[in-house]
Design a protein around this motif. Structure first.
Motif, PDB file in Angstrom:
ATOM      1  N   ARG A   1       0.715  -1.310  -0.015  1.00  0.00           N
ATOM      2  CA  ARG A   1      -0.077  -0.105   0.006  1.00  0.00           C
ATOM      3  C   ARG A   1       0.851   1.216   0.013  1.00  0.00           C
ATOM      4  O   ARG A   1       1.734   1.559   0.859  1.00  0.00           O
ATOM      5  CB  ARG A   1      -1.068   0.126   1.385  1.00  0.00           C
ATOM      6  N   ASP A   2       0.687   2.009  -1.090  1.00  0.00           N
ATOM      7  CA  ASP A   2       1.221   3.204  -1.057  1.00  0.00           C
ATOM      8  C   ASP A   2       0.751   4.461  -0.123  1.00  0.00           C
ATOM      9  O   ASP A   2      -0.328   4.224   0.195  1.00  0.00           O
ATOM     10  CB  ASP A   2       1.443   3.796  -2.480  1.00  0.00           C
TER      11      ASP A   2
ATOM     12  N   ASP B   1      -0.584   7.146  -1.170  1.00  0.00           N
ATOM     13  CA  ASP B   1      -1.784   7.747  -1.512  1.00  0.00           C
ATOM     14  C   ASP B   1      -2.898   6.693  -1.746  1.00  0.00           C
ATOM     15  O   ASP B   1      -3.952   6.926  -2.196  1.00  0.00           O
ATOM     16  CB  ASP B   1      -1.442   8.115  -3.100  1.00  0.00           C
ATOM     17  N   GLY B   2      -2.500   5.337  -0.994  1.00  0.00           N
ATOM     18  CA  GLY B   2      -3.716   4.449  -1.002  1.00  0.00           C
ATOM     19  C   GLY B   2      -3.494   3.345  -2.156  1.00  0.00           C
ATOM     20  O   GLY B   2      -4.557   2.400  -2.159  1.00  0.00           O
ATOM     21  N   HIS B   3      -2.624   3.543  -3.085  1.00  0.00           N
ATOM     22  CA  HIS B   3      -2.465   2.595  -4.245  1.00  0.00           C
ATOM     23  C   HIS B   3      -1.994   1.242  -3.954  1.00  0.00           C
ATOM     24  O   HIS B   3      -0.963   1.289  -2.965  1.00  0.00           O
ATOM     25  CB  HIS B   3      -1.634   3.194  -5.232  1.00  0.00           C
TER      26      HIS B   3
ATOM     27  N   ARG C   1      -6.438  -8.322 -10.944  1.00  0.00           N
ATOM     28  CA  ARG C   1      -6.739  -6.816 -10.748  1.00  0.00           C
ATOM     29  C   ARG C   1      -8.220  -6.623 -10.985  1.00  0.00           C
ATOM     30  O   ARG C   1      -8.569  -5.641 -10.223  1.00  0.00           O
ATOM     31  CB  ARG C   1      -5.955  -6.112 -11.884  1.00  0.00           C
TER      32      ARG C   1
ATOM     33  N   SER D   1     -10.462  -4.742  -8.035  1.00  0.00           N
ATOM     34  CA  SER D   1     -11.323  -3.439  -8.290  1.00  0.00           C
ATOM     35  C   SER D   1     -12.639  -3.584  -8.096  1.00  0.00           C
ATOM     36  O   SER D   1     -13.356  -2.684  -7.519  1.00  0.00           O
ATOM     37  CB  SER D   1     -10.706  -3.274  -9.676  1.00  0.00           C
TER      38      SER D   1
ATOM     39  N   LEU E   1     -12.732  -0.485  -5.818  1.00  0.00           N
ATOM     40  CA  LEU E   1     -11.729   0.465  -6.049  1.00  0.00           C
ATOM     41  C   LEU E   1     -11.468   0.738  -7.537  1.00  0.00           C
ATOM     42  O   LEU E   1     -11.536  -0.268  -8.617  1.00  0.00           O
ATOM     43  CB  LEU E   1     -10.085  -0.226  -5.680  1.00  0.00           C
TER      44      LEU E   1
ATOM     45  N   ASP F   1      -7.226   2.652 -11.602  1.00  0.00           N
ATOM     46  CA  ASP F   1      -5.948   3.251 -11.465  1.00  0.00           C
ATOM     47  C   ASP F   1      -5.346   2.959  -9.995  1.00  0.00           C
ATOM     48  O   ASP F   1      -4.206   3.432  -9.366  1.00  0.00           O
ATOM     49  CB  ASP F   1      -6.083   4.919 -11.393  1.00  0.00           C
ATOM     50  N   LYS F   2      -5.987   2.586  -9.012  1.00  0.00           N
ATOM     51  CA  LYS F   2      -5.907   2.434  -7.823  1.00  0.00           C
ATOM     52  C   LYS F   2      -5.506   0.901  -7.287  1.00  0.00           C
ATOM     53  O   LYS F   2      -4.688   0.470  -6.408  1.00  0.00           O
ATOM     54  CB  LYS F   2      -7.098   2.482  -6.566  1.00  0.00           C
ATOM     55  N   VAL F   3      -5.141   0.223  -8.299  1.00  0.00           N
ATOM     56  CA  VAL F   3      -4.605  -1.398  -8.148  1.00  0.00           C
ATOM     57  C   VAL F   3      -4.082  -1.827  -9.299  1.00  0.00           C
ATOM     58  O   VAL F   3      -4.368  -1.498 -10.557  1.00  0.00           O
ATOM     59  CB  VAL F   3      -5.993  -2.385  -8.118  1.00  0.00           C
TER      60      VAL F   3
ATOM     61  N   GLU G   1      -4.795  -0.124   6.884  1.00  0.00           N
ATOM     62  CA  GLU G   1      -3.816   0.885   5.944  1.00  0.00           C
ATOM     63  C   GLU G   1      -2.306   0.612   5.852  1.00  0.00           C
ATOM     64  O   GLU G   1      -1.875   1.555   6.207  1.00  0.00           O
ATOM     65  CB  GLU G   1      -4.264   2.364   6.392  1.00  0.00           C
TER      66      GLU G   1
END
Length: 766
Positions: free
Chosen positions: A223-224, A226-228, A242, A246, A251, A254-256, A288
């Motif tokens: 987990r980055d 920014d939540g990615h 993926r 999603s 999600l 672009d988040k996964v 998180e």
């Protein structure tokens, strides 16, 4: 060729510097080329799903349920939470919100029905299902704490025996994509069989088998800030995983990102995401933090398996061996949740010419996890039963088993009347029999002996679909002559990296070391799941297509160069070799690719390609791979032990891209087929509703001492209907027919017919 001790041999071979025809220098399609990823694998540079790390990485350990059916009444986690380093015990009571589990299961890898949902509610659907996830800052703390979680259940009656529940079988109505129901009856099979003078009837049983890839199922979710989420997953499709994450968790795309650059074996077990993936994502979202979840070897037996199957085959023939009736019926298990279906009986209407055919396929829902695809799903069982029955018929006719098959050879598809795109099965029979020495086989069983061992020779036919899906590929040709080709393909150890690199290098005439193929990343151009022996025909055709677009772009640039030697040449006159464009009839008239880019002022050339199967054309043909398997066994009649001492497998699978890795695929299939015939079975204690031998110590697989001489023949075949590169696929066909050939050889040695697999010593000694 013996593969005893092959692991050490292959390690040494992969580490040494390859010669010009084994992975460096000029390559062409069909050569024997060492794996381009081999050095990374044997030196530990290749990283798998559980080998990626991140700052503050947490570890999740799954708590498995202990009853086969019922519901959870209480979960006591206080003792686990008191362990130092434990952050959370996630259950159905405190998990994060899930948008949907059902939406994912519309793709090709899922059966019809309602899928299993990990930690969704209090219901228990099968023994071993996950009931909690303990998350800690060390793996050791999580593993210890997981043992302290106490779960109370309300137990409900369960059913796990196929034989005891056979009477409530039903015809599946919710069909999984890719499943073709048995065709309607042809002719009057039952009436013809009843009146026949030469006929046989047999019931055939195949027990449960479980996947045992060396890499256990794992997901590392990073987990980055920014939540990615960047997820390293054990899967046969990064884009499938993926898509799942999603949609299940709501999600954005672009988040996964999901990556699977290396996969340590799968063969169907990674077609659909397994439960460690949603559990790892649940924990990452709730806490998180970055989280890794790895299943234990025992937990690898708690999701999916090759289904237990009962089959009944009846065959009738004229005195000269002409088949007059084929009746093949199968009953297989599925779960209470989903209608898992396989193409089990259809092969019996496709392999041999016969005017009267009736096929039937039914399911029984049991309190097990849903079965799943396992190398050559359906054919591994269905062709086994048919080919053992054909062997039985040959003895009833007093006819050579190979002669019986040749007598009923189908020149067109018997089920639909379509021509074959290509079919070199007759050549497989001829070349395999000649290599094996089949003409020296005595007809009567029990007539060959050496010392205390009885010797038997058996054979069988193999068949598998030749499929093609759709895919995209992109390519970048750099000014230094290096080429990077990309597609979100997968390499489960089958050699995808190398095959695609060969196709690209061959197309542009580049040395293999100047070509790099990128796969295993959901952000790359779309590629299908690696399954069904379709990857080379699909992704390989996309790679060929994008390289052909580069060819034409290079040719146009070359013609525009000042004083270009190719100014008056036509594209059809050009060949790509030695890193240059050459006039075929005048090889000395050439321009190097690096010169073309330099002279044109181009630092790179880029192209994209979408490969779509020509379905209108393909549907006019029966598209299949074929094989003929010849086998020698030696049986100790006093101990009931069987040694498979010699196998010749003759394969017709279209154009072979890499002779070395393709041969390895067939050898692996033969080894697995020997395991199916003699060793592999997961046994259930039906009182407990639980698989009992859930470890590699108790689940028997073939080891080096079980494997002796395996000889592989690739019959020449080039199929431009199936794919633009002429290839079909070799993943499945190497397995199909092997277990039947072993079984038939055992009968030839002993005169004892065993109609169930695995054929263990107790069955031979009864």
């Amino acid at each position: 060729m013996t593969i005893q001790g092959a692991n050490v041999t292959e390690l040494i071979e992969a580490l040494r510097t390859p010669s010009a025809d084994e992975g460096t220098g000029a390559v062409t399609i069909g050569m024997a080329v060492s794996r381009v990823d081999g050095r990374d694998k044997v030196t530990g540079q290749a990283r798998y799903a559980a080998e990626y790390t991140a700052e503050g990485l947490l570890y999740g350990v799954v708590v498995s349920g202990t009853i086969p059916r019922g519901r959870i009444t209480a979960i006591r986690a206080d003792a686990a939470l008191a362990v130092g380093g434990v952050l959370e015990v996630i259950t159905h009571l405190n998990r994060p919100r899930i948008r949907s589990f059902d939406i994912f299961y519309k793709d090709m890898t899922a059966p019809g029905g309602s899928p299993f949902r990990p930690l969704y509610d209090d219901k228990i659907a099968y023994s071993g299902q996950p009931v909690a996830l303990v998350v800690a800052d060390t793996f050791e703390a999580a593993r210890y704490a997981a043992r302290l979680v106490e779960v109370d259940y309300e137990v409900e009656p369960h059913a796990t025996s196929l034989a005891e529940n056979r009477e409530r079988s039903y015809t599946p109505s919710r069909m999984k994509a890719g499943f073709t129901p048995p065709p309607k009856p042809k002719g009057h099979a039952d009436e013809v069989w009843e009146k026949a003078t030469v006929k046989i009837e047999g019931e055939y049983y195949s027990g449960v088998e479980h996947h045992n890839p060396m890499e256990m199922f794992a997901s590392t979710v990073i987990r980055d800030a920014d939540g990615h989420l960047t997820i390293y997953d054990k899967t046969q499709s990064s884009q499938n995983s993926r898509w799942y994450v999603s949609h299940v968790f709501g999600l954005g795309k672009d988040k996964v990102t999901v990556r699977n650059p290396y996969v340590g074996g799968a063969f169907g077990s990674g077609l659909r995401p397994q439960y460690q993936l949603p559990l790892a994502v649940l924990a990452a979202l709730k806490l998180e933090r970055s989280v890794r979840v790895v299943l234990t070897r025992q937990q690898m037996f708690t999701f999916g398996h090759r289904p237990e199957t009962l089959q009944r085959v009846r065959l009738a023939a004229e005195a000269d061996g002409t088949l007059t009736s084929i009746i093949h019926e199968a009953v297989a298990e599925t779960s209470r949740m989903e209608d898992y279906v396989e193409v089990v009986v259809n092969w019996s209407g496709e392999l041999y010419a016969c005017e009267h055919v009736r096929l039937g396929y039914h399911l029984v829902d049991l309190d097990h996890a849903s079965p799943m695809d396992m190398r050559a799903p359906g054919a591994a069982h269905g062709v086994y039963a048919l080919e053992v029955a054909m062997d039985e018929l040959s003895y009833a006719l007093k006819m050579d088993p190979l002669a019986l098959r040749l007598k009923n050879y189908a020149d067109i598809d018997p089920s639909r009347g379509l021509p074959y795109s290509t079919k070199e099965l007759r050549a497989c029979y001829q070349q395999g029999a000649e290599r094996f020495g089949w003409d020296k086989r005595p007809l009567e069983p029990g007539t060959m002996r050496e010392g205390r061992e009885l010797i038997g020779w058996g054979m069988a036919t193999g068949m598998w679909d030749a499929m093609q899906m759709f895919a995209r590929a992109s390519a970048v040709l750099h000014a230094d002559g290096s080429l990077v080709v990309s597609s979100a393909a997968t390499d489960i150890g089958t050699g995808t990296y190398t095959a695609m690199s060969i196709i690209a290098a061959d197309a542009l005439g580049l040395p293999l070391e100047q070509v790099r193929f990128q796969l295993g990343d959901s952000t790359l151009p779309v590629a299908p799941i690696e399954g069904g022996s379709s990857h080379v025909a699909t992704v390989g055709s996309a790679v060929q297509g994008v390289c052909e677009k580069l060819q034409r772009k290079l040719f146009k640039l070359a013609k525009k160069l000042p004083s270009s030697p190719l100014a008056k040449a036509r594209f059809d006159d050009i060949e790509f070799s030695g890193g240059a464009l050459r006039v075929s009839s005048q090889p000395g008239v050439a321009v190097a690719i690096t010169e073309i880019l330099a002279g044109s002022g181009e630092q790179r050339l880029e192209e994209k390609y979408l490969m779509l199967p020509n379905m209108l054309k393909q549907m006019k043909y029966q598209r299949s791979t074929h094989s003929a398997v010849f086998c020698e066994v030696r049986v100790d009649p006093e101990f009931g032990t069987v040694r498979v001492t010699r196998v010749v497998s003759a394969i017709a699978a279209g154009r072979i891209i890499n002779a070395k890795t393709a041969r390895s695929q067939i050898i692996g299939g033969v080894v697995w087929g020997i395991g199916q015939a003699l060793h592999e079975e997961t046994l259930c204690d039906h009182r407990l509703g639980r698989f009992m031998n859930h470890s590699l110590g108790e689940y028997h697989v073939s080891v080096n001492a079980d494997i002796h001489n395996i000889d592989v023949i690739f019959v020449q075949e080039d199929d431009r209907i199936v794919s633009r590169i002429g290839a079909k696929g070799v993943g499945e066909i190497g397995l199909v027919g092997v277990a039947a050939a072993v079984s038939n050889a055992i009968y030839h040695a002993t005169g004892k017919r065993v109609r169930s697999t695995p054929i263990t010593p107790d069955k031979l000694m009864q």
